[in-house]
Design a protein around this motif. Structure first.
Motif, short mmCIF file in Angstrom:
data_model
loop_
_atom_site.label_atom_id
_atom_site.label_comp_id
_atom_site.label_asym_id
_atom_site.label_seq_id
_atom_site.Cartn_x
_atom_site.Cartn_y
_atom_site.Cartn_z
N TRP A 247 0.83 -1.21 0.00
CA TRP A 247 0.00 0.00 0.00
C TRP A 247 0.86 1.26 0.00
O TRP A 247 0.31 2.38 -0.04
N ILE A 248 2.16 1.10 0.05
CA ILE A 248 3.07 2.24 0.02
C ILE A 248 3.50 2.50 -1.42
O ILE A 248 3.75 1.55 -2.18
N ASP A 249 3.62 3.74 -1.76
CA ASP A 249 4.04 4.12 -3.11
C ASP A 249 5.40 3.50 -3.43
O ASP A 249 6.34 3.60 -2.64
N PRO A 250 5.52 2.78 -4.56
CA PRO A 250 6.79 2.14 -4.93
C PRO A 250 7.97 3.10 -4.98
O PRO A 250 9.13 2.67 -4.89
N GLU A 251 7.68 4.39 -5.13
CA GLU A 251 8.78 5.36 -5.16
C GLU A 251 9.43 5.51 -3.79
O GLU A 251 10.56 5.97 -3.69
N GLN A 256 9.33 0.91 2.22
CA GLN A 256 8.90 -0.47 1.94
C GLN A 256 9.90 -1.49 2.48
O GLN A 256 9.54 -2.45 3.16
N ILE A 257 11.15 -1.30 2.16
CA ILE A 257 12.18 -2.25 2.58
C ILE A 257 12.34 -2.25 4.11
O ILE A 257 12.55 -3.29 4.73
N GLY A 258 12.19 -1.09 4.73
CA GLY A 258 12.29 -1.00 6.18
C GLY A 258 11.20 -1.80 6.88
O GLY A 258 11.46 -2.52 7.87
N VAL A 259 9.95 -1.69 6.38
CA VAL A 259 8.84 -2.45 6.98
C VAL A 259 9.06 -3.95 6.81
O VAL A 259 8.89 -4.74 7.75
N ALA A 260 9.44 -4.38 5.62
CA ALA A 260 9.65 -5.81 5.35
C ALA A 260 10.81 -6.36 6.19
O ALA A 260 10.73 -7.48 6.72
N THR A 261 11.88 -5.58 6.31
CA THR A 261 13.04 -6.03 7.09
C THR A 261 12.69 -6.16 8.57
O THR A 261 13.10 -7.11 9.24
N ARG A 316 8.92 2.33 -15.11
CA ARG A 316 7.73 1.48 -15.30
C ARG A 316 6.89 1.47 -14.01
O ARG A 316 6.59 0.43 -13.43
N PRO A 317 6.47 2.65 -13.54
CA PRO A 317 5.70 2.72 -12.28
C PRO A 317 4.32 2.06 -12.39
O PRO A 317 3.81 1.57 -11.39
N GLU A 318 3.71 2.07 -13.61
CA GLU A 318 2.38 1.46 -13.75
C GLU A 318 2.44 -0.04 -13.45
O GLU A 318 1.55 -0.60 -12.78
#
Length: 346
Positions: A247-251, A256-261, A316-318
């Motif tokens: 749900w976080i913007d890929p940019e 994102q990596i912090g949450v997963a780690t 390729r953000p889409e």
């Protein structure tokens, strides 16, 4: 010459004394052999030893050490006509004075006996020996279904030095001598479902002669509410926390990596805490399978976050957003399916 004359004169005395010593030794040997032999030796049948037991309490179970602590009362009864007497009521003798089946516990670790080893003998020669033991007993647990497993707590009595042809254990089924268990145990994490006992013959080790044994077995089921509320539910939340990356913007790749780690490190910490509850068995328990699967799923979430970040960086953000949307549905469904298979599957 004097010595020879003395020997000739007293030869009959010497010979008579030697014969007296031999006869005495023979009689003593026969008496000892008569005491060692079991009561039914003369008729060629084993002596039946009736066992009655009461499990007073089970203080604790240690799955990691593979043992349990039990407070056990048991009574052995057999008939020995040689011990019949005309005294009023029963008499008491030390076990060293009579024949007895020499009962030992095969899976004892460290136990304490609270009663003196004495035999109570009725007028007809019925012998009763009562003992109460408390301590640790070893038990091999099958932990494949942990923490939804059921186990059997067993205590095995053996007649040491006597073959099945000499001693036979049976459960005492007299109405006034029923065996049983306490209605309530001081055991917080197990439910005792029932108990049974039986006599049998078996070799303790391969290659040894069979021995007469008696086994007391209690069937128990582990309470799993503790693990559901304090282990499994938090694990669900930790894994669900890793889905935030979808749900976080890929940019925002760093977030994102912090949450997963963070989710990955928390699962690893859980792995070490669970290891203290079970021994290092050579197979996966249900809890092991769930934690390992959860860890792989969170690692896959981390990989997806890295992949969407790379796609966004390469213009390729889409596609990255489309992948996140698909993962919002596929990953939770896959995780729930996995959990059901791990905990409810065969």
């Amino acid at each position: 010459m004097l010595e020879e004359k003395w020997l000739m004169k007293h030869a009959h005395l010497i010979i008579s004394r030697i014969l007296l010593v031999c006869i005495s030794a023979l009689l003593l040997t026969n008496m000892v052999m008569g005491e060692v032999r079991h009561p039914n030796h003369g008729i060629g049948e084993p002596t039946e030893v009736k066992v009655r037991y009461v499990v007073l309490d089970i203080d604790g179970v240690d799955s990691a050490v593979q043992n349990f602590t039990m407070n056990l009362f048991f009574r052995a009864e057999w008939k020995d006509p040689r011990e019949a007497h005309n005294e009023d009521g029963s008499i008491t003798k030390s076990l060293s004075e009579i024949w007895h089946p020499n009962i030992q516990i095969t899976n004892r670790q460290k136990i304490f006996k609270t009663l003196d080893p004495r035999a109570v003998i009725s007028q007809d020669g019925t012998v009763n020996v009562t003992q109460r033991v408390w301590g640790n007993f070893s038990q091999i647990f099958d932990l494949k279904d942990f923490p939804f497993d059921s186990q059997k707590f067993e205590v095995t009595l053996v007649s040491v030095g006597h073959s099945p042809e000499e001693v036979k254990f049976v459960l005492d089924k007299a109405k006034d001598k029923k065996s049983g268990i306490s209605p309530k145990f001081s055991l917080p994490d197990w439910e005792i479902l029932g108990h049974e006992a039986w006599g049998f013959s078996e070799s303790i080790f391969d290659g040894m002669q069979p021995a007469s044994m008696f086994r007391i077995s209690l069937e128990a089921k582990r309470y799993n509410e503790y693990y559901l509320l304090k282990v499994i539910l938090p694990l669900f939340l930790i894994v669900a926390m890793s889905w935030i990356v979808f749900w976080i913007d890929p940019e925002q790749a760093g977030t994102q990596i912090g949450v997963a780690t963070t989710s990955m490190l928390t699962l690893i910490a859980y792995r070490f805490s669970i290891d203290s509850l079970v021994p290092a068995v050579p197979y996966l328990t249900r809890m092991d399978a769930f934690i390992l699967s959860s860890t792989l799923l969170v690692f896959a979430t981390l990989g997806e976050a890295v992949l969407t970040s790379v796609l966004t960086k390469h213009g390729r953000p889409e596609l990255a957003v489309r992948m996140d949307r698909w993962c919002r549905v596929i990953v939770p469904i896959g995780f729930l399916t996995l959990a059901v298979q791990v905990f409810l599957g065969q």
